[in-house]
Design a protein around this motif. Structure first.
Motif, PDB file in Angstrom:
ATOM      1  N   HIS A  92      23.472  57.209 -38.095  1.00  0.00           N
ATOM      2  CA  HIS A  92      23.836  57.925 -37.020  1.00  0.00           C
ATOM      3  C   HIS A  92      24.022  57.261 -36.091  1.00  0.00           C
ATOM      4  N   ASP A  93      23.193  55.456 -36.124  1.00  0.00           N
ATOM      5  CA  ASP A  93      23.714  54.087 -34.992  1.00  0.00           C
ATOM      6  C   ASP A  93      24.205  53.216 -35.349  1.00  0.00           C
ATOM      7  N   ILE A  94      25.421  53.548 -36.017  1.00  0.00           N
ATOM      8  CA  ILE A  94      26.039  52.927 -36.651  1.00  0.00           C
ATOM      9  C   ILE A  94      26.254  51.645 -35.880  1.00  0.00           C
ATOM     10  N   ASP A  95      26.821  52.365 -34.130  1.00  0.00           N
ATOM     11  CA  ASP A  95      27.193  51.418 -33.474  1.00  0.00           C
ATOM     12  C   ASP A  95      26.663  51.520 -32.122  1.00  0.00           C
ATOM     13  N   TYR A  96      25.269  51.422 -31.455  1.00  0.00           N
ATOM     14  CA  TYR A  96      23.897  50.831 -30.860  1.00  0.00           C
ATOM     15  C   TYR A  96      24.255  49.724 -30.609  1.00  0.00           C
ATOM     16  N   ASP A  97      24.811  48.075 -31.674  1.00  0.00           N
ATOM     17  CA  ASP A  97      25.078  47.085 -31.247  1.00  0.00           C
ATOM     18  C   ASP A  97      26.152  47.055 -30.028  1.00  0.00           C
ATOM     19  N   ILE A  98      26.734  47.874 -29.856  1.00  0.00           N
ATOM     20  CA  ILE A  98      27.733  47.843 -29.213  1.00  0.00           C
ATOM     21  C   ILE A  98      27.648  48.408 -27.851  1.00  0.00           C
ATOM     22  N   THR A  99      27.277  49.645 -28.100  1.00  0.00           N
ATOM     23  CA  THR A  99      26.790  51.165 -27.556  1.00  0.00           C
ATOM     24  C   THR A  99      25.439  51.192 -26.672  1.00  0.00           C
ATOM     25  N   LYS A 100      24.635  49.136 -26.795  1.00  0.00           N
ATOM     26  CA  LYS A 100      23.736  50.193 -26.096  1.00  0.00           C
ATOM     27  C   LYS A 100      23.669  50.236 -24.518  1.00  0.00           C
ATOM     28  N   ASP A 101      24.852  49.341 -24.105  1.00  0.00           N
ATOM     29  CA  ASP A 101      24.714  49.625 -22.372  1.00  0.00           C
ATOM     30  C   ASP A 101      25.168  50.743 -21.974  1.00  0.00           C
ATOM     31  N   ASP A 102      25.652  51.649 -22.775  1.00  0.00           N
ATOM     32  CA  ASP A 102      27.055  52.233 -22.192  1.00  0.00           C
ATOM     33  C   ASP A 102      26.713  53.928 -23.282  1.00  0.00           C
ATOM     34  N   PRO A 103      25.816  54.777 -22.263  1.00  0.00           N
ATOM     35  CA  PRO A 103      25.551  55.680 -23.353  1.00  0.00           C
ATOM     36  C   PRO A 103      26.134  56.711 -23.207  1.00  0.00           C
ATOM     37  N   ALA A 104      27.672  56.704 -22.399  1.00  0.00           N
ATOM     38  CA  ALA A 104      28.667  57.573 -22.175  1.00  0.00           C
ATOM     39  C   ALA A 104      29.628  57.140 -23.578  1.00  0.00           C
ATOM     40  N   THR A 105      29.569  55.962 -24.710  1.00  0.00           N
ATOM     41  CA  THR A 105      30.151  56.199 -25.363  1.00  0.00           C
ATOM     42  C   THR A 105      29.362  56.233 -26.212  1.00  0.00           C
ATOM     43  N   HIS A 106      28.287  55.974 -26.706  1.00  0.00           N
ATOM     44  CA  HIS A 106      27.180  55.440 -27.827  1.00  0.00           C
ATOM     45  C   HIS A 106      27.612  56.875 -28.205  1.00  0.00           C
ATOM     46  N   SER A 107      27.107  56.519 -30.034  1.00  0.00           N
ATOM     47  CA  SER A 107      28.252  58.104 -31.070  1.00  0.00           C
ATOM     48  C   SER A 107      29.327  58.415 -30.771  1.00  0.00           C
ATOM     49  N   LYS A 108      29.935  58.478 -29.884  1.00  0.00           N
ATOM     50  CA  LYS A 108      31.711  58.821 -29.533  1.00  0.00           C
ATOM     51  C   LYS A 108      31.844  57.903 -30.994  1.00  0.00           C
ATOM     52  N   LEU A 109      31.490  55.909 -30.099  1.00  0.00           N
ATOM     53  CA  LEU A 109      32.719  55.018 -30.768  1.00  0.00           C
ATOM     54  C   LEU A 109      31.644  55.334 -32.478  1.00  0.00           C
ATOM     55  N   GLY A 110      30.690  55.686 -32.710  1.00  0.00           N
ATOM     56  CA  GLY A 110      29.880  56.159 -33.695  1.00  0.00           C
ATOM     57  C   GLY A 110      30.827  57.027 -34.598  1.00  0.00           C
ATOM     58  N   ALA A 111      31.049  58.047 -34.059  1.00  0.00           N
ATOM     59  CA  ALA A 111      31.365  59.591 -35.334  1.00  0.00           C
ATOM     60  C   ALA A 111      32.951  58.569 -35.534  1.00  0.00           C
ATOM     61  N   GLU A 112      33.609  57.609 -34.601  1.00  0.00           N
ATOM     62  CA  GLU A 112      35.695  57.451 -34.445  1.00  0.00           C
ATOM     63  C   GLU A 112      35.344  56.247 -35.904  1.00  0.00           C
ATOM     64  N   MET A 113      33.963  55.116 -35.308  1.00  0.00           N
ATOM     65  CA  MET A 113      34.224  54.285 -37.010  1.00  0.00           C
ATOM     66  C   MET A 113      33.511  55.345 -37.965  1.00  0.00           C
ATOM     67  N   LEU A 114      32.904  56.078 -38.500  1.00  0.00           N
ATOM     68  CA  LEU A 114      33.376  57.243 -38.933  1.00  0.00           C
ATOM     69  C   LEU A 114      34.058  57.755 -39.993  1.00  0.00           C
ATOM     70  N   ALA A 115      34.711  58.255 -38.963  1.00  0.00           N
ATOM     71  CA  ALA A 115      35.832  59.113 -38.972  1.00  0.00           C
ATOM     72  C   ALA A 115      37.240  58.502 -39.934  1.00  0.00           C
ATOM     73  N   ALA A 116      37.400  57.394 -39.054  1.00  0.00           N
ATOM     74  CA  ALA A 116      37.402  56.113 -39.690  1.00  0.00           C
ATOM     75  C   ALA A 116      37.846  55.915 -41.201  1.00  0.00           C
ATOM     76  N   LEU A 117      36.303  55.597 -41.977  1.00  0.00           N
ATOM     77  CA  LEU A 117      36.312  55.400 -43.026  1.00  0.00           C
ATOM     78  C   LEU A 117      36.420  57.200 -43.827  1.00  0.00           C
ATOM     79  N   ASP A 118      36.811  57.542 -43.186  1.00  0.00           N
ATOM     80  CA  ASP A 118      36.922  59.238 -44.432  1.00  0.00           C
ATOM     81  C   ASP A 118      35.711  59.770 -45.096  1.00  0.00           C
ATOM     82  N   LEU A 119      34.379  59.454 -43.932  1.00  0.00           N
ATOM     83  CA  LEU A 119      32.868  60.148 -44.332  1.00  0.00           C
ATOM     84  C   LEU A 119      33.841  62.168 -43.860  1.00  0.00           C
ATOM     85  N   ASP A 120      33.400  62.320 -44.827  1.00  0.00           N
ATOM     86  CA  ASP A 120      32.382  63.836 -44.926  1.00  0.00           C
ATOM     87  C   ASP A 120      32.655  64.172 -42.865  1.00  0.00           C
TER      88      ASP A 120
END
Length: 163
Positions: A92-120
């Motif tokens: 759930h926090d896979i993107d936190y190192d990248i987005t820790k200073d930008d809550p507007a992108t936290h979890s959006k980027l993580g979801a995109e990363m996981l979607a790109a890996l074809d996760l459920d």
């Protein structure tokens, strides 16, 4: 008479067109085709390796492991898919190192990363919806559970550290 086998892979059908027109006679089939029953997921070992490659803060990795443990317990309690729920908690926090200073992108980027890996898609959505900043509705039990487990682990850890 033996059944004839298809010559190659079945063609990909764009079910989005059907869903846009609910009156279409195949609209119910489109919903079935889009259901997340496919087993497009990584195993736990692969997920942990991915997490460790993207997250450098050891406390955040421990947090993710704690969320995973609670999500697995909840999945057992609710008779849900333990592996799927565990992966959602772990990643759930896979993107936190990248987005820790930008809550507007936290979890959006993580979801995109996981979607790109074809996760459920259920995991992808739960990861995106766990950040209240976006206002995404938490529709499923998985979504709501992840949203609750995330801060709960912090409370448990803080309580354990009190002397």
């Amino acid at each position: 008479m033996p059944r004839r086998q298809p010559a190659g892979p079945l063609p990909v059908v764009n079910t989005q067109l059907w869903i846009a027109r609910p009156s279409h006679p195949l609209a119910s089939l489109a919903a079935i085709l889009q259901s997340p029953e496919k087993d497009a997921r990584m195993n736990r070992s692969e997920a942990l390796s991915l997490l460790q490659s993207k997250v450098t803060n050891q406390n955040l990795i421990k947090h993710s492991l704690a969320v995973e443990a609670i999500m697995r317990a909840l999945a057992r309690h609710f008779d849900e898919d333990v592996e799927l729920w565990g992966l959602a908690g772990l990643l759930h926090d896979i993107d936190y190192d990248i987005t820790k200073d930008d809550p507007a992108t936290h979890s959006k980027l993580g979801a995109e990363m996981l979607a790109a890996l074809d996760l459920d898609p259920r995991i992808v959505y739960a990861v995106r919806a766990h950040n209240d900043y976006h206002g995404d509705p938490r529709n499923s039990l998985l979504d709501r559970s992840l949203f609750c487990c995330d801060p709960l682990t912090g409370l448990i850890t803080a309580g354990a550290l009190i002397r």
